[in-house]
Design a protein around this motif. Sequence first.
Motif, PDB file in Angstrom:
ATOM      1  N   PHE A 178       0.825  -1.218   0.000  1.00  0.00           N
ATOM      2  CA  PHE A 178       0.000   0.000   0.000  1.00  0.00           C
ATOM      3  C   PHE A 178       0.857   1.264   0.000  1.00  0.00           C
ATOM      4  O   PHE A 178       0.331   2.371   0.145  1.00  0.00           O
ATOM      5  N   ALA A 179       2.171   1.101  -0.158  1.00  0.00           N
ATOM      6  CA  ALA A 179       3.078   2.248  -0.094  1.00  0.00           C
ATOM      7  C   ALA A 179       2.735   3.327  -1.131  1.00  0.00           C
ATOM      8  O   ALA A 179       2.741   4.524  -0.802  1.00  0.00           O
ATOM      9  N   PRO A 180       2.438   2.985  -2.419  1.00  0.00           N
ATOM     10  CA  PRO A 180       2.114   4.045  -3.395  1.00  0.00           C
ATOM     11  C   PRO A 180       0.927   4.902  -2.963  1.00  0.00           C
ATOM     12  O   PRO A 180       0.953   6.127  -3.100  1.00  0.00           O
ATOM     13  N   MET A 181      -0.127   4.252  -2.450  1.00  0.00           N
ATOM     14  CA  MET A 181      -1.288   5.010  -2.009  1.00  0.00           C
ATOM     15  C   MET A 181      -0.933   5.932  -0.835  1.00  0.00           C
ATOM     16  O   MET A 181      -1.328   7.094  -0.791  1.00  0.00           O
ATOM     17  N   PHE A 182      -0.143   5.371   0.096  1.00  0.00           N
ATOM     18  CA  PHE A 182       0.254   6.174   1.256  1.00  0.00           C
ATOM     19  C   PHE A 182       1.172   7.329   0.837  1.00  0.00           C
ATOM     20  O   PHE A 182       1.138   8.412   1.441  1.00  0.00           O
ATOM     21  N   ASP A 183       2.007   7.099  -0.187  1.00  0.00           N
ATOM     22  CA  ASP A 183       2.898   8.170  -0.668  1.00  0.00           C
ATOM     23  C   ASP A 183       2.096   9.346  -1.205  1.00  0.00           C
ATOM     24  O   ASP A 183       2.456  10.516  -0.981  1.00  0.00           O
ATOM     25  N   ARG A 184       1.016   9.054  -1.921  1.00  0.00           N
ATOM     26  CA  ARG A 184       0.174  10.137  -2.446  1.00  0.00           C
ATOM     27  C   ARG A 184      -0.467  10.925  -1.304  1.00  0.00           C
ATOM     28  O   ARG A 184      -0.526  12.157  -1.338  1.00  0.00           O
ATOM     29  N   ARG A 196       0.745  11.167   1.684  1.00  0.00           N
ATOM     30  CA  ARG A 196       1.814  11.887   2.385  1.00  0.00           C
ATOM     31  C   ARG A 196       2.169  13.176   1.649  1.00  0.00           C
ATOM     32  O   ARG A 196       2.396  14.227   2.275  1.00  0.00           O
ATOM     33  N   SER A 197       2.192  13.102   0.306  1.00  0.00           N
ATOM     34  CA  SER A 197       2.520  14.300  -0.474  1.00  0.00           C
ATOM     35  C   SER A 197       1.470  15.393  -0.319  1.00  0.00           C
ATOM     36  O   SER A 197       1.757  16.583  -0.427  1.00  0.00           O
ATOM     37  N   LYS A 198       0.229  14.992  -0.043  1.00  0.00           N
ATOM     38  CA  LYS A 198      -0.852  15.956   0.158  1.00  0.00           C
ATOM     39  C   LYS A 198      -0.976  16.376   1.616  1.00  0.00           C
ATOM     40  O   LYS A 198      -1.840  17.206   1.941  1.00  0.00           O
ATOM     41  N   GLY A 199      -0.150  15.792   2.492  1.00  0.00           N
ATOM     42  CA  GLY A 199      -0.221  16.133   3.906  1.00  0.00           C
ATOM     43  C   GLY A 199      -1.427  15.542   4.603  1.00  0.00           C
ATOM     44  O   GLY A 199      -1.839  16.036   5.663  1.00  0.00           O
ATOM     45  N   GLU A 200      -2.010  14.470   4.018  1.00  0.00           N
ATOM     46  CA  GLU A 200      -3.212  13.850   4.587  1.00  0.00           C
ATOM     47  C   GLU A 200      -2.893  12.590   5.388  1.00  0.00           C
ATOM     48  O   GLU A 200      -3.815  11.922   5.872  1.00  0.00           O
ATOM     49  N   LEU A 201      -1.623  12.249   5.530  1.00  0.00           N
ATOM     50  CA  LEU A 201      -1.257  10.997   6.205  1.00  0.00           C
ATOM     51  C   LEU A 201      -1.106  11.241   7.704  1.00  0.00           C
ATOM     52  O   LEU A 201      -0.328  12.117   8.119  1.00  0.00           O
ATOM     53  N   LEU A 227       4.467   4.160  11.104  1.00  0.00           N
ATOM     54  CA  LEU A 227       4.322   2.746  10.770  1.00  0.00           C
ATOM     55  C   LEU A 227       5.016   2.421   9.451  1.00  0.00           C
ATOM     56  O   LEU A 227       5.706   1.396   9.332  1.00  0.00           O
ATOM     57  N   LEU A 228       4.864   3.295   8.459  1.00  0.00           N
ATOM     58  CA  LEU A 228       5.508   3.084   7.168  1.00  0.00           C
ATOM     59  C   LEU A 228       7.030   3.147   7.297  1.00  0.00           C
ATOM     60  O   LEU A 228       7.746   2.343   6.682  1.00  0.00           O
ATOM     61  N   ASP A 229       7.517   4.085   8.088  1.00  0.00           N
ATOM     62  CA  ASP A 229       8.961   4.185   8.290  1.00  0.00           C
ATOM     63  C   ASP A 229       9.498   2.930   8.979  1.00  0.00           C
ATOM     64  O   ASP A 229      10.567   2.418   8.616  1.00  0.00           O
TER      65      ASP A 229
END
Length: 219
Positions: A87-93, A95-100, A107-109
């Motif tokens: 699910f990393a690609p979805m989470f990256d998007r 994160r880029s929008k500041g919504e994570l 957890l991802l780190d």
Amino acid sequence: RQVQDGQPLAVAMARHPKVFGEMAISMVRAGSEGGFLEDALERVAEFSEQQDDLKGRTMGALAYPMVLAVGGTLIVTVLLVFFVPKFAPMFDRMRSKGELPRLTDLLLDFSAFAQRFWWVAAALLVGLIAFYKAKTKTEEGRRWRDRLKLKLPMVGNIFRNFAVARFCRVLGTLLRNGVPILRSLEISREAVGNRVLSDAVGAASENITAGESLAKPLS
């Protein structure tokens, strides 16, 4: 065969530490010295049966929590290493929008760290096991281990009460059979099974030699 060659029974038993524990050897030594070897052996049998029963009940009580702990650890590890990265690609998007959320970010780190440096955790675990085994081969290391056992949450009191109960049983048997109190304390402290408590009994013995009663130095 060693007894036949003239060795005392306790000395012969002490040469087989994987079979006979400190408590059994101490009781046999006391029984040989005091002339109540038969009674001492009966007490050893009784103690051994009680220990086996307690160990069985304890392991039975701990089995379910241990299965949950091990199973939970394995499940979380598999999720972090194999499923979270999908699910990393979805989470990256996000994160880029500041919504994570911050916790999800951590957890991802942690998942990325586990994938890249799992061998560090494995090496650390092996190192800790090797360190523990090497440390507990020395007398000071075994004392450190026994002190740690007494300080463990929840089970520390169980270890302490079990050792005190064994000390009292051995001491009571020795006194009942006429062994002097100082000699009884010396023998029973060897049967405690915990070096920290054994040291405490030894200190109490020194105070009794100075003329104090048994209760005060034990307190």
